[in-house]
Design an enzyme around this catalytic site. Structure first.
Site, PDB file in Angstrom:
ATOM      1  N   ASP A   1      -5.978  -3.175  -2.755  1.00 25.53           N
ATOM      2  CA  ASP A   1      -4.912  -2.871  -1.805  1.00 25.53           C
ATOM      3  C   ASP A   1      -4.242  -4.132  -1.260  1.00 25.53           C
ATOM      4  O   ASP A   1      -4.898  -5.027  -0.732  1.00 25.53           O
ATOM      5  CB  ASP A   1      -5.536  -2.083  -0.643  1.00 25.53           C
TER       6      ASP A   1
ATOM      7  N   SER B   1       0.841  -1.197   0.000  1.00 26.45           N
ATOM      8  CA  SER B   1       0.000   0.000   0.000  1.00 26.45           C
ATOM      9  C   SER B   1       0.882   1.255   0.000  1.00 26.45           C
ATOM     10  O   SER B   1       1.819   1.350  -0.784  1.00 26.45           O
ATOM     11  CB  SER B   1      -0.955  -0.042   1.199  1.00 26.45           C
TER      12      SER B   1
END
Length: 298
Positions: A179, A38
């Site tokens: 993500d 991320s």
């Protein structure tokens, strides 16, 4: 000493990693391989491209975090726009800005694709919900029929940062990607090999915000979705880390902002950096690679 660095994701909280990076470099550590999930992949990619601590700090403090969440065409409609975008596009905002910004930042160092870096220099974690798997870029790109050497690093970062529901999901060909934090927000294991490592892997973790339930009322489907996102992202910070991983982890404590609190002021950003410095200085006072080897790897 060489060191492999692993950076946990955490949205705006990753600014604390800047303080950690500063202390590590001042202590004489040289980054070898780098990994992140991320927002942690942003710093890992920039370090891999050749940015040093000072350059990285200047770059990130100038970064307009408030521009990250750009409305989709549907989200621009008053009142119901975000809900319609969520239903139609599976996300309320688009993440194109961060891809464009990363592309420009990497270009300044002459880096565009994974092929421009030494082999195994950088690894980025993504979540592939089309195939129910965690993938590591660039290692797993052949699975998608993509040449790893030609794949843009900025695209890999964007994919890893695609917070579900908040951002429109990304794609590798026809595979839906979200993500990487959903499956592995702290991949401290990523460079592990059998036997005794030649240099250490040190990871950097971010504490979570204790959210006051009275401060965020759920009033409808959009606020409910944001609440779900906050819960998913902050819950990662409370996951147990075993003793072996903890021994090589810098725990950055005292962070009082949430992952998607992108509008904090400069004072708040500098405070995050200071928290990273303090935690890393304390870690290095106790850290011994030789002791780690004796205890966990022999």
């Amino acid at each position: 000493m060489k060191v492999d660095g692993v950076f946990e994701g955490g949205g705006i909280k990753v600014l604390a990693h800047l303080g950690a990076i500063d202390v590590m470099e001042e202590a004489g550590y040289e980054w070898n391989r780098l990994a992140g999930t991320s927002a942690g992949s942003i710093l890992a990619a920039l370090l891999a491209a050749g940015y040093n601590s000072k350059q990285l700090k200047e770059l990130m403090l100038d970064f307009p975090f408030e521009n990250i969440a750009q409305k989709t065409s549907l989200s621009k409609f008053p009142l119901v726009g975000p809900l319609v975008s969520l239903c139609v596009k599976n996300g309320m905002y688009k993440l194109s800005y961060i891809e464009e910004w990363m592309d420009e930042a990497l270009r300044r160092k002459g880096i565009l694709t994974f092929g421009n870096l030494p082999e195994n220099k950088l690894k980025i974690v993504i979540s592939d919900i089309s195939n129910n798997r965690m993938s590591i870029l660039p290692d797993d790109l052949p699975f998608y029929g993509v040449d790893p050497k030609s794949f843009p690093i900025s695209t890999a970062v964007k994919l890893s940062c695609s917070i579900p529901y908040y951002f429109v999901p990304g794609h590798i060909k026809n595979h839906i990607i979200i993500d990487g934090a959903i499956l592995s927000n702290y991949p401290i294991w990523i460079f592990d090999t059998k036997g005794v490592p030649r240099w250490p892997t040190i990871g950097f973790r971010l504490s979570g915000q204790n959210i006051d339930p009275e401060a965020f009322k759920i009033k409808g489907p959009v606020s409910k979705t944001i609440s779900i996102i906050r819960t998913m992202l902050e819950a990662h910070d409370k996951k147990y880390v075993n003793k072996e991983a903890a021994a090589r982890t810098v725990f950055i404590e005292g962070i009082a902002v949430g992952t998607i609190d992108f509008n904090i002021q400069l004072k708040g950003k500098l405070h995050l950096i200071e928290l990273g410095k303090i935690a890393t200085e304390l870690f290095l006072q106790e850290w011994s690679f030789e002791e780690y080897i004796r205890t966990y790897r022999t």
